[in-house]
Design an enzyme around this catalytic site. Sequence first.
Site, PDB file in Angstrom:
ATOM      1  N   LYS A  66      26.257  15.993  36.987  1.00 52.02           N
ATOM      2  CA  LYS A  66      25.513  16.388  35.798  1.00 52.02           C
ATOM      3  C   LYS A  66      26.448  17.100  34.825  1.00 52.02           C
ATOM      4  CE  LYS A  66      21.698  16.717  34.735  1.00 52.02           C
ATOM      5  NZ  LYS A  66      20.608  17.561  35.201  1.00 52.02           N
ATOM      6  N   HIS A  67      26.535  16.601  33.609  1.00 50.90           N
ATOM      7  CA  HIS A  67      27.311  17.232  32.553  1.00 50.90           C
ATOM      8  C   HIS A  67      28.736  17.569  32.988  1.00 50.90           C
ATOM      9  CE1 HIS A  67      24.088  17.242  29.670  1.00 50.90           C
ATOM     10  NE2 HIS A  67      23.276  17.701  30.600  1.00 50.90           N
ATOM     11  N   ASN A 229      36.182  27.845  35.318  1.00 54.89           N
ATOM     12  CA  ASN A 229      36.483  28.259  36.675  1.00 54.89           C
ATOM     13  C   ASN A 229      35.428  27.723  37.640  1.00 54.89           C
ATOM     14  OD1 ASN A 229      38.798  29.901  36.219  1.00 54.89           O
ATOM     15  ND2 ASN A 229      37.530  31.610  35.603  1.00 54.89           N
ATOM     16  N   HIS A 384      39.473  20.525  33.056  1.00 58.57           N
ATOM     17  CA  HIS A 384      38.842  20.714  31.746  1.00 58.57           C
ATOM     18  C   HIS A 384      38.821  19.395  30.981  1.00 58.57           C
ATOM     19  CE1 HIS A 384      38.505  25.092  31.904  1.00 58.57           C
ATOM     20  NE2 HIS A 384      39.724  25.120  32.419  1.00 58.57           N
TER      21      HIS A 384
END
Length: 384
Positions: A66-67, A229, A384
């Site tokens: 999810k996302h 994180n 990221h």
Amino acid sequence: MKELELKYGCNPNQTGARIFMDNGELPLEILNHKPGYINLLDAFNAWQLVKELKEATGLASATSFKHVSPAGAAVAEPLDDVLKKAYFAENIELTDVSTAYIRARGADRVASYGDLIALSDECDESTALYLKTENSDGIIAPSYSDKALEILKTKRNGTYLIMKIDKDYEPRLIERKDVYGITFEQSRNNIKIDKSLFENIPTNNKSVTDKVIRDMIVALITLKYTQSNSVCYVKDGQAIGVGAGQQARLHCTRVAGNKADLWYLRGHEKVLNLPFIDGMRNLEKDNAIDAYLFDVYDDWENLFKYKPEPFSAEEKANWIKNMNEVVLGSDAFFPFGDNVERAYKSGVKYIAQPGGSIRDDNVIDVCNKYGIFMAFTGIRLFHH
């Protein structure tokens, strides 16, 4: 196919969305419906996760995404009767692939609402039948049985996203992305996660089993594709709590630990035997369970046949004290021992983290205080 037009970008106002290859063909085949930008970000990250889990453990693997972070990930460890009931899988003939996905979704069933699924192996009929009862947006897998494809194409009134990935595809070593019109470039994170990472053990407890090593591998590979994180709790081959995208590591540990606690509470007899009203779908049951566990079910008449027996804070705390043999992985070093203090409250007995903090001695001392095994992996897994 070198290019695929998408519905839109991250948001509907972001038009002209597409994916494409400068050289060669896209390693993706769309078998049903049309993907969006976020669907494919989830799909490609999720596929890498399960591919690596399968290669590292030899077990069928799955994730619920999810996302751009996993809500859960797991390998095919058999389910006991408690988990079958908690995961609404009592009447399903299980296979390795369906077991892996049921575990992956079971980590945080509320967060997995509308997930993007990735499977390391062919999607079979067992997995498709389970998916038929769950709210999910799409799936990516290397192949599908004829029966599974037939079942999935009827999901969401025929709009369920089904994608086939070329399992032999190897991406180029350099990856790029644009931010604010500026191109970033770096080498792919090809670091291999295996048992060799767990040989530097600074704690007094140096005892570890093959099963624990596998769970540490599951934790670190999950973290490799989790927005940083991040911290991940794992038990019996499945993530039971993922804390993603927090600025403070302690908050990652708390978020993931709180999710692990909720996961464990779902196995309590008061939760397993909640008197749901007739005809409730699984997603409605999940929301009702959350309302019960957080004691916010004032409108219980719309959830249950009768008002359930209260589940006191003391009862919950006493139940959580029974949780044990939990593995924790962290994508970067613990700067303070308070992370270990929080992890211990959720049954953590084994920790894998990079090490390298100026306060490593403090972290080691807190581990020794509780008899916790800790390995310094020497690798950071920011994503990221």
